[in-house]
Scaffold this active site. Structure first.
Site, mmCIF file in Angstrom:
data_model
loop_
_atom_site.group_PDB
_atom_site.id
_atom_site.type_symbol
_atom_site.label_atom_id
_atom_site.label_comp_id
_atom_site.label_asym_id
_atom_site.label_seq_id
_atom_site.Cartn_x
_atom_site.Cartn_y
_atom_site.Cartn_z
ATOM 1 N N GLY A 208 0.777 -1.243 0.000
ATOM 2 C CA GLY A 208 0.000 0.000 0.000
ATOM 3 C C GLY A 208 0.803 1.284 0.000
ATOM 4 N N THR A 209 2.110 1.199 -0.248
ATOM 5 C CA THR A 209 2.924 2.441 -0.249
ATOM 6 C C THR A 209 2.454 3.423 -1.328
ATOM 7 O OG1 THR A 209 4.544 1.321 -1.630
ATOM 8 C CG2 THR A 209 5.062 1.481 0.711
ATOM 9 N N GLY A 210 2.179 2.892 -2.510
ATOM 10 C CA GLY A 210 1.786 3.754 -3.636
ATOM 11 C C GLY A 210 0.456 4.443 -3.358
#
Ligand code: ATP
Ligand code: HMH
Length: 267
Positions: A208-210
């Protein structure tokens, strides 16, 4: 008091680290009033995608107008948009809204599972990318958008310029999370190249970094920050979210959306 209002249009992650859930957590942390339109309900967790249920495009349209007929929209972010019908509905609705549009061109989950099929990715490039204020591809997404290989920082810089000049995005942020070495991203805003650099954190918890990064940029833009400053602040937010990420789940764990707040508490 009337807060800044930001809308995400994206798929779900019931395990809470990516998609709509990550976006709303990020909006809340950054003090913008978060709103959400669901495109697809995804059965996924840190290990991968189990199943997907796409909502009918007419129902996505109804959700979009339910928001915009009633609420102010100061910035819009899109994530997973699985098919052409949804893309067309979102494109048409965007014509009725006057707000910056940050597009995370989600194609493949961190786990490697495809979220958007190849034919639909081409449609996104032709029809939605030109509507964007900012598009935020990672390296594989940049390769798909431009149909060429990206091996190093020089390739990333060139790609950011091409996404604006050839594909018609307002600006492009090419993210280097998938390269080795420092975590470097390049922004081309149509005039100037900007570099955003952070140390690479030794962590596998990058689920979920993006989503988190583009949501942070959208939140800052909803509050009136200019593009490059919103990206700089968003980069800090995602770097700290990775630094203080959680060892949760059996796969790549989620980032910590309250890391920046914790920094303040710990001082
Ligand atoms: N290990 C790391 N340490 C520090 N920063 C990182 C690390 N991994 C990724 N980043 C940064 O996180 C941001 C998100 O980039 P990334 O390329 O990972 O996005 P993404 O692949 O779209 O994410 P995802 O598909 O997992 O949601 C970028 O600013 C990138 O430089
Ligand atoms: C719904 C959704 N959007 C984006 C990603 C990419 O992290 C994901 N895993 N799930």
């Amino acid at each position: 008091m009337k807060p800044a209002c930001v809308l995400t249009i994206a798929g779900t992650d019931p395990s809470g680290g990516a998609g709509i859930q990550a976006d709303l957590k990020t909006f809340q942390e950054l003090q913008s009033y978060g709103m959400s339109v669901v495109t697809s309900v995804v059965a996924q967790n840190t290990t991968g995608v189990k199943n997907v249920h796409h909502l009918p495009d007419a129902f996505i349209r109804e959700q979009l107008f339910a928001v915009s007929e009633d609420m102010p929209v100061h910035a819009v972010k899109t994530g997973m948009i699985a098919n052409k019908e949804m893309m067309q509905v979102i494109k048409d609705w965007m014509q009725t809204v006057d707000a910056p549009y940050i597009m995370d061109p989600v194609m493949i989950a961190q786990s490697g599972d495809p979220l958007v099929e190849q034919e639909e990715q081409i449609y996104l490039k032709r029809h939605l990318v030109p509507e964007s204020t900012l598009v935020t591809p990672n390296i594989p997404e940049t390769e798909t958008l431009l149909n060429k290989q990206i091996d190093n920082e020089e390739d990333m810089k060139e790609a950011a310029v091409e996404i604006v000049e050839k594909l018609g995005a307002g600006a492009a942020l090419v993210k280097g999370g998938h390269l080795k070495g420092k975590a470097v991203d390049f922004l081309y805003d149509g005039h100037q190249l900007h570099t955003f650099e952070a140390e690479r954190i030794d962590s596998a918890n990058t689920h979920g970094t993006g989503c988190t990064y583009s949501a942070a940029i959208a939140a800052y833009m909803s509050r009136g920050y200019p593009l490059a400053q919103a990206v700089e602040k968003g980069k800090h937010f995602v770097t700290e979210a990775i630094r203080h990420s959680f060892n949760l789940g059996k796969g790549d764990g989620p980032t910590n959306h309250f890391a920046v707040r914790q920094e303040v508490f710990n001082q």
